[in-house]
Structures are given as structure tokens and as C-alpha cells.
Design an enzyme around this catalytic site. Structure first.
Site, PDB file in Angstrom:
ATOM      1  N   ARG A 143     -34.952   0.307 -15.095  1.00  0.00           N
ATOM      2  CA  ARG A 143     -35.902   1.382 -15.348  1.00  0.00           C
ATOM      3  C   ARG A 143     -35.492   2.565 -14.494  1.00  0.00           C
ATOM      4  O   ARG A 143     -34.943   2.398 -13.403  1.00  0.00           O
ATOM      5  CB  ARG A 143     -37.334   0.951 -14.981  1.00  0.00           C
ATOM      6  CG  ARG A 143     -37.965  -0.021 -15.967  1.00  0.00           C
ATOM      7  CD  ARG A 143     -38.252   0.641 -17.301  1.00  0.00           C
ATOM      8  NE  ARG A 143     -38.998  -0.220 -18.209  1.00  0.00           N
ATOM      9  CZ  ARG A 143     -38.445  -1.032 -19.098  1.00  0.00           C
ATOM     10  NH1 ARG A 143     -37.109  -1.103 -19.173  1.00  0.00           N
ATOM     11  NH2 ARG A 143     -39.195  -1.758 -19.907  1.00  0.00           N
TER      12      ARG A 143
ATOM     13  N   GLU B  18     -38.549   9.984 -19.481  1.00  0.00           N
ATOM     14  CA  GLU B  18     -37.891   9.808 -20.778  1.00  0.00           C
ATOM     15  C   GLU B  18     -38.748  10.407 -21.885  1.00  0.00           C
ATOM     16  O   GLU B  18     -39.961  10.201 -21.893  1.00  0.00           O
ATOM     17  CB  GLU B  18     -37.641   8.317 -21.030  1.00  0.00           C
ATOM     18  CG  GLU B  18     -36.675   7.710 -20.031  1.00  0.00           C
ATOM     19  CD  GLU B  18     -36.353   6.242 -20.287  1.00  0.00           C
ATOM     20  OE1 GLU B  18     -36.929   5.652 -21.239  1.00  0.00           O
ATOM     21  OE2 GLU B  18     -35.550   5.686 -19.529  1.00  0.00           O
TER      22      GLU B  18
ATOM     23  N   HIS C 240     -31.801   5.208 -23.681  1.00  0.00           N
ATOM     24  CA  HIS C 240     -32.539   3.944 -23.559  1.00  0.00           C
ATOM     25  C   HIS C 240     -32.347   3.078 -24.802  1.00  0.00           C
ATOM     26  O   HIS C 240     -33.295   2.714 -25.503  1.00  0.00           O
ATOM     27  CB  HIS C 240     -34.022   4.212 -23.313  1.00  0.00           C
ATOM     28  CG  HIS C 240     -34.711   3.069 -22.628  1.00  0.00           C
ATOM     29  ND1 HIS C 240     -35.799   3.228 -21.801  1.00  0.00           N
ATOM     30  CD2 HIS C 240     -34.470   1.731 -22.653  1.00  0.00           C
ATOM     31  CE1 HIS C 240     -36.205   2.040 -21.347  1.00  0.00           C
ATOM     32  NE2 HIS C 240     -35.412   1.128 -21.859  1.00  0.00           N
TER      33      HIS C 240
END
Length: 321
Positions: A238, A267, A286
Site C-alpha cells: 500500500r 490514488e 495499482h
């Protein structure tokens, strides 16, 4: 008897939606945003269960959801949930821990290889017409074969990365973890190290820990300084596990050779992020589990989890048993 009410807040494959519709009355949202969050909260207040991904399940959001019994997240990570709060409310939280292991490990190794061999940078050079003659040392990368890989967090994905590294690339594998992973030690020769030892001894460092209060900003300026000069850093955990500003400094100073990132503090990452301006940074949006096969398997697993929880079948993948 009426069927359980379920809020589906993420688009899922047609066959998975059909299976959910066989068991539940569905209220559907294709994602949740500021424009429909009040409507989403109202739907939760009538629901027995919820399934999807990408919503911060805050205590305030759940205050009106007195009927809610189960929540199935279409992800392995559950940092968007206040697990103790769900437990106090009697809401079962379920995730999808096994189905994305191999795909995410593939992504990790894609970052290792592309960062070491400067794949993205040199591909862009070719597309821009910059390949005029044989390339010189200023464009050389570094070997992966036979190097030392340090894995911070030796869970399922860490074990899959260790297998690729040791058996596929002849790498020496080090790992730091709260507990020993004897299976990885036996199968791949992985050696347990403290975090400072791992950082000092590794040519590549990969972070794969879940985000928690204990791991937030686990890797910052001090930890980057402990890494070998010329090492490569990979983050597929993360974004908030690391201090991005400290990573920028370590790259800009030349202490780190490169970085491969699939996750960011915020994000989608801002186009103004200094990381995106660095040629020695491979930045992905991601995509750790983003293949057709794996995303289908994740949605199917989450549906199975919710069906079991709301129909009295044996439970699997419960985060807060």
C-alpha cells in the site's frame, strides 16, 4: 420468506451477478462517489449484506445500517474497514486472500525486471526515435539473476515472489516478518532477517505488508538510507507503507538506483507527483491483480463468501471470526 437485501456497489461479471441475484434482492451501484454516497448509505440502512470494493466503510456510514450482517470485499486488503467497529456491530467481514496471490506476484516480478533493465524508459526512447546507434553504458541496466532479494512481509504473496526469485532467477531470498515462514525457508532457502539487516544486505527490496497502524510509513528516510547504494526498491503493498517524499530524495540523490511502484499514498496518483518525473521510476496504476482471470475469480470468491454468510453455510475468508 423474503430474500435478503444486498447492496452490490461494484460492477461484477454477468455470471457472478446472476448468482447473487439467485439468492438476494440486489440494489446496485457502479461505484460510490460524492454524488451518490447518501443514496448508498440509505441502501445500506435497508440491507442485510454488501459486496464490492473501493468504499471507506466508516463508523458514520454504518450508523444507520442496523440490519447489516455481512460485508464481502472484492479484495485481499481491508484497510478501508474499521474491523473492530464491524465486530462490535456483529458484521462479518470477508475478503479474497488466495485467488490473487500468483497474479500479484507476477506484477511484483514485472516491476523487479522492468526497474532493473530500464524497460519502460528504453521502450519510450525507441518510440521517441532516440535509438540511433548501439546504446552505451549510460543506458545499461543491472542484473537480476543471482542477486539478493529482500521481502518485507512473507505472507502468501511474499512466498510466491520468493519462489519466482529463488527457483526462476537463482536469487538469494531474505525476508522480515512478524513470524517465521518455515515453508519458504525449506522450499526456497529464504533466510529470516531483522528489517535493518534485510535492508543493508539486499540488492532489491520488496514491500508486501498489509497497511495497519504498525506498518504505516514503515519505510522512510532512515530505512532508505540503510539500503545498499544502488539498490532497487519495489512497493506492491500500500502506498502509505512508505514515505514517498523520502523515496523521492533517495532516488534524486542517487542512493537508490530505481523504484518500481504499483501503489501510491494517494490514488490515482497526481500527475504533479515528482515520482512521475523520474526516469528511474516505473509507475503502475495499482494493477497487482488486474487480469481478466483473477478479477473474475475475486468477484466469484466474494460472492461465494456473501452467499455463505447470509444463507447459513460454512464460512471462509472471514477477517473477524
Amino acid at each position: 420468506m423474503s430474500r435478503p437485501e444486498v447492496v452490490l456497489y461494484k460492477s461484477v461479471p454477468p455470471d457472478v451477478r446472476a448468482r447473487l441475484a439467485e439468492h438476494f434482492s440486489l440494489t446496485e451501484f457502479d461505484g460510490v462517489n460524492d454524488g451518490n454516497r447518501a443514496e448508498f448509505a440509505a441502501a445500506l440502512s435497508r440491507a442485510d449484506g454488501a459486496i464490492g470494493v473501493g468504499v471507506n466503510a466508516t463508523p458514520a456510514l454504518l450508523d444507520g445500517a442496523s440490519k447489516l450482517k455481512a460485508w464481502a470485499t472484492i479484495s485481499v486488503g481491508y484497510d478501508q474497514f474499521d474491523v473492530p467497529d464491524l465486530t462490535r456491530r456483529g458484521i462479518k467481514l470477508m475478503n479474497t486472500p488466495d485467488v490473487l496471490t500468483e497474479t500479484t506476484a507476477d506484477t511484483v516480478f514485472a516491476l523487479v525486471l522492468s526497474s532493473a533493465r530500464r524497460v519502460v524508459e528504453l521502450a519510450e526512447l525507441v518510440k521517441a526515435g532516440g535509438w540511433k546507434a548501439s546504446l552505451g553504458e549510460e543506458h545499461f541496466g543491472t542484473d537480476v539473476q543471482g542477486k539478493t532479494l529482500g521481502i518485507v512481509g512473507m505472507g502468501r504473496i511474499g512466498g510466491a515472489v520468493a519462489r519466482r526469485a529463488a527457483l526462476g532467477f537463482g536469487m538469494k531470498v531474505l525476508y522480515s516478518n512478524r513470524s517465521r515462514n518455515e515453508a519458504a525457508e525449506k522450499a526456497y532457502g529464504a533466510a529470516h532477517r531483522t528489517l535493518p539487516e534485510l535492508l543493508a544486505q539486499s540488492d532489491f527490496v520488496v514491500t508486501l505488508v498489509p497497511l495497519s497502524p504498525a506498518t504505516e510509513r514503515l519505510i522512510g528516510a532512515n530505512e532508505f538510507a540503510q539500503m545498499k547504494r544502488g539498490a532497487i526498491f519495489i512497493n506492491a503493498a500500500r502506498g502509505k507503507v512508505i514515505d514517498e517524499a523520502a523515496l523521492v530524495d533517495a532516488l534524486a540523490s542517487g542512493h537508490l538506483r530505481a523504484a518500481g511502484l504499483d501503489v501510491f499514498e494517494r490514488e490515482p496518483v497526481s500527475v504533479d507527483s515528482p515520482l512521475l518525473k523520474m526516469k528511474n521510476v516505473v509507475a503502475l496504476p495499482h494493477i497487482g491483480s488486474a487480469t481478466h482471470e483473477t478479477r473474475h475469480a475475486m468477484a466469484s470468491c466474494a460472492a461465494d463468501n456473501l452467499i455463505a454468510a447470509l444463507t447459513g453455510k460454512p464460512l471462509q475468508n472471514v477477517v473477524n471470526p
